[in-house]
Motif scaffolding. Structure first.
Motif, PDB file in Angstrom:
ATOM      1  N   CYS A  36     -10.558   5.276   4.261  1.00  0.00           N
ATOM      2  CA  CYS A  36      -9.495   4.331   3.919  1.00  0.00           C
ATOM      3  C   CYS A  36      -9.494   3.214   4.958  1.00  0.00           C
ATOM      4  CB  CYS A  36      -8.149   5.040   3.879  1.00  0.00           C
ATOM      5  SG  CYS A  36      -8.040   6.329   2.617  1.00  0.00           S
ATOM      6  N   LEU A  37     -10.212   2.163   4.694  1.00  0.00           N
ATOM      7  CA  LEU A  37     -10.408   1.072   5.650  1.00  0.00           C
ATOM      8  C   LEU A  37      -9.768  -0.225   5.198  1.00  0.00           C
ATOM      9  CD1 LEU A  37     -14.186   1.730   6.451  1.00  0.00           C
ATOM     10  CD2 LEU A  37     -12.171   2.447   7.777  1.00  0.00           C
ATOM     11  N   ASP A  38      -9.061  -0.171   4.090  1.00  0.00           N
ATOM     12  CA  ASP A  38      -8.424  -1.376   3.563  1.00  0.00           C
ATOM     13  C   ASP A  38      -9.458  -2.439   3.212  1.00  0.00           C
ATOM     14  OD1 ASP A  38      -5.707  -3.603   4.585  1.00  0.00           O
ATOM     15  OD2 ASP A  38      -6.192  -2.677   2.645  1.00  0.00           O
ATOM     16  N   GLU A  39     -10.570  -1.985   2.674  1.00  0.00           N
ATOM     17  CA  GLU A  39     -11.629  -2.899   2.225  1.00  0.00           C
ATOM     18  C   GLU A  39     -11.931  -2.568   0.764  1.00  0.00           C
ATOM     19  OE1 GLU A  39     -13.811  -3.126   6.611  1.00  0.00           O
ATOM     20  OE2 GLU A  39     -14.755  -2.065   4.947  1.00  0.00           O
ATOM     21  N   TYR A  40     -11.029  -2.926  -0.095  1.00  0.00           N
ATOM     22  CA  TYR A  40     -11.094  -2.481  -1.483  1.00  0.00           C
ATOM     23  C   TYR A  40     -11.995  -3.384  -2.313  1.00  0.00           C
ATOM     24  CZ  TYR A  40      -7.517   0.805  -0.219  1.00  0.00           C
ATOM     25  OH  TYR A  40      -6.843   1.833   0.372  1.00  0.00           O
ATOM     26  N   ASP A  41     -12.934  -2.742  -3.004  1.00  0.00           N
ATOM     27  CA  ASP A  41     -13.907  -3.471  -3.806  1.00  0.00           C
ATOM     28  C   ASP A  41     -13.521  -3.560  -5.276  1.00  0.00           C
ATOM     29  OD1 ASP A  41     -16.123  -1.613  -1.828  1.00  0.00           O
ATOM     30  OD2 ASP A  41     -15.888  -3.782  -1.655  1.00  0.00           O
TER      31      ASP A  41
ATOM     32  N   GLY B  48       0.834  -1.186   0.000  1.00  0.00           N
ATOM     33  CA  GLY B  48       0.000   0.000   0.000  1.00  0.00           C
ATOM     34  C   GLY B  48       0.874   1.243   0.000  1.00  0.00           C
ATOM     35  N   VAL B  49       0.574   2.167  -0.896  1.00  0.00           N
ATOM     36  CA  VAL B  49       1.386   3.367  -1.052  1.00  0.00           C
ATOM     37  C   VAL B  49       0.713   4.585  -0.432  1.00  0.00           C
ATOM     38  CG1 VAL B  49       2.386   4.945  -2.751  1.00  0.00           C
ATOM     39  CG2 VAL B  49       2.465   2.476  -3.144  1.00  0.00           C
ATOM     40  N   SER B  50      -0.553   4.768  -0.751  1.00  0.00           N
ATOM     41  CA  SER B  50      -1.248   5.978  -0.294  1.00  0.00           C
ATOM     42  C   SER B  50      -2.739   5.772  -0.423  1.00  0.00           C
ATOM     43  CB  SER B  50      -0.801   7.176  -1.144  1.00  0.00           C
ATOM     44  OG  SER B  50      -1.389   8.376  -0.689  1.00  0.00           O
ATOM     45  N   CYS B  51      -3.492   6.598   0.288  1.00  0.00           N
ATOM     46  CA  CYS B  51      -4.948   6.535   0.210  1.00  0.00           C
ATOM     47  C   CYS B  51      -5.510   7.921   0.515  1.00  0.00           C
ATOM     48  CB  CYS B  51      -5.508   5.518   1.194  1.00  0.00           C
ATOM     49  SG  CYS B  51      -7.301   5.301   1.068  1.00  0.00           S
ATOM     50  N   ILE B  52      -6.633   8.241  -0.132  1.00  0.00           N
ATOM     51  CA  ILE B  52      -7.318   9.489   0.148  1.00  0.00           C
ATOM     52  C   ILE B  52      -8.786   9.190   0.414  1.00  0.00           C
ATOM     53  CG2 ILE B  52      -7.693   9.998  -2.326  1.00  0.00           C
ATOM     54  CD1 ILE B  52      -7.325  13.011  -1.523  1.00  0.00           C
ATOM     55  N   SER B  53      -9.278   9.737   1.506  1.00  0.00           N
ATOM     56  CA  SER B  53     -10.671   9.537   1.886  1.00  0.00           C
ATOM     57  C   SER B  53     -11.568  10.532   1.148  1.00  0.00           C
ATOM     58  CB  SER B  53     -10.819   9.724   3.399  1.00  0.00           C
ATOM     59  OG  SER B  53     -12.181   9.866   3.748  1.00  0.00           O
ATOM     60  N   SER B  54     -12.689  10.041   0.654  1.00  0.00           N
ATOM     61  CA  SER B  54     -13.654  10.941   0.024  1.00  0.00           C
ATOM     62  C   SER B  54     -14.551  11.609   1.058  1.00  0.00           C
ATOM     63  CB  SER B  54     -14.510  10.167  -0.983  1.00  0.00           C
ATOM     64  OG  SER B  54     -15.243   9.160  -0.328  1.00  0.00           O
ATOM     65  N   SER B  55     -14.571  11.061   2.271  1.00  0.00           N
ATOM     66  CA  SER B  55     -15.471  11.590   3.297  1.00  0.00           C
ATOM     67  C   SER B  55     -14.925  12.833   3.972  1.00  0.00           C
ATOM     68  CB  SER B  55     -15.747  10.519   4.340  1.00  0.00           C
ATOM     69  OG  SER B  55     -16.458   9.446   3.779  1.00  0.00           O
ATOM     70  N   ASP B  56     -13.619  12.819   4.260  1.00  0.00           N
ATOM     71  CA  ASP B  56     -13.052  13.971   4.969  1.00  0.00           C
ATOM     72  C   ASP B  56     -11.737  14.461   4.377  1.00  0.00           C
ATOM     73  OD1 ASP B  56     -11.827  12.032   7.853  1.00  0.00           O
ATOM     74  OD2 ASP B  56     -11.261  12.032   5.731  1.00  0.00           O
ATOM     75  N   GLY B  57     -11.325  13.860   3.268  1.00  0.00           N
ATOM     76  CA  GLY B  57     -10.100  14.310   2.612  1.00  0.00           C
ATOM     77  C   GLY B  57      -8.819  13.849   3.269  1.00  0.00           C
ATOM     78  N   SER B  58      -8.934  13.003   4.280  1.00  0.00           N
ATOM     79  CA  SER B  58      -7.722  12.519   4.944  1.00  0.00           C
ATOM     80  C   SER B  58      -6.847  11.764   3.957  1.00  0.00           C
ATOM     81  CB  SER B  58      -8.085  11.593   6.107  1.00  0.00           C
ATOM     82  OG  SER B  58      -8.827  12.280   7.083  1.00  0.00           O
TER      83      SER B  58
ATOM     84  N   ALA C  84     -10.620   1.130  -5.203  1.00  0.00           N
ATOM     85  CA  ALA C  84     -11.684   1.883  -4.552  1.00  0.00           C
ATOM     86  C   ALA C  84     -12.164   1.163  -3.301  1.00  0.00           C
ATOM     87  CB  ALA C  84     -12.849   2.083  -5.523  1.00  0.00           C
ATOM     88  N   ASP C  85     -12.220   1.890  -2.215  1.00  0.00           N
ATOM     89  CA  ASP C  85     -12.575   1.359  -0.891  1.00  0.00           C
ATOM     90  C   ASP C  85     -13.888   2.015  -0.458  1.00  0.00           C
ATOM     91  OD1 ASP C  85     -10.657   1.101   2.224  1.00  0.00           O
ATOM     92  OD2 ASP C  85     -12.795   0.801   1.830  1.00  0.00           O
ATOM     93  N   GLY C  86     -14.945   1.227  -0.354  1.00  0.00           N
ATOM     94  CA  GLY C  86     -16.196   1.872  -0.012  1.00  0.00           C
ATOM     95  C   GLY C  86     -17.195   0.937   0.592  1.00  0.00           C
ATOM     96  N   PRO C  87     -18.446   1.417   0.780  1.00  0.00           N
ATOM     97  CA  PRO C  87     -18.964   2.708   0.325  1.00  0.00           C
ATOM     98  C   PRO C  87     -19.021   3.785   1.424  1.00  0.00           C
ATOM     99  CG  PRO C  87     -20.788   1.291   0.837  1.00  0.00           C
ATOM    100  CD  PRO C  87     -19.525   0.515   1.194  1.00  0.00           C
TER     101      PRO C  87
END
Length: 122
Positions: free
Chosen positions: A105-110, A47-57, A98-101
């Protein structure tokens, strides 16, 4: 149809830069976090990086902190990975996922893309 399409890979000299793009379609982009992974020959996926769509983390692996920057353009349903000060050890196939819904970033990639090759020469 869900699609994640990576682009922007290529061959670059050590110290150079590349910007990867991950264009998403077929799902509600705002509901999903987007992560970048890489896999080098003979090595496990990292894993290199992740960006949250909910809060921009944003999150980064220690190996890329200070060199890579992840960002998102929600109007274009696209996530970018700006890679600076590249090193030969960054050579790998880079994938977005993509990790959702819930959008974190929960490491649950669909969903996964097909990958783009990045090669850094010394």
């Amino acid at each position: 149809e869900v699609q994640l399409v990576e682009s922007g890979g290529g061959l670059v000299q050590a110290g150079g830069s590349l910007r990867l793009s991950c264009a998403a379609s077929g799902f509600t982009f705002d509901d999903y976090a987007i992560g970048w992974f890489r896999q080098a020959p003979g090595k496990e996926r990292e894993g290199v990086s992740c960006i949250s769509s909910s809060d921009g983390s944003t999150y980064y692996a220690d190996s890329v902190k200070g060199r890579f920057t992840i960002s998102s353009d929600n109007a274009k349903n696209t996530v970018y990975l700006q890679m600076n000060s590249l090193k030969p050890e960054d050579t790998a196939v880079y994938y977005c996922a993509a990790d959702g819904p819930r959008g974190y970033c929960l490491d649950e990639y669909d969903y996964w893309g097909q990958g783009t090759q990045v090669t850094v020469s010394s």
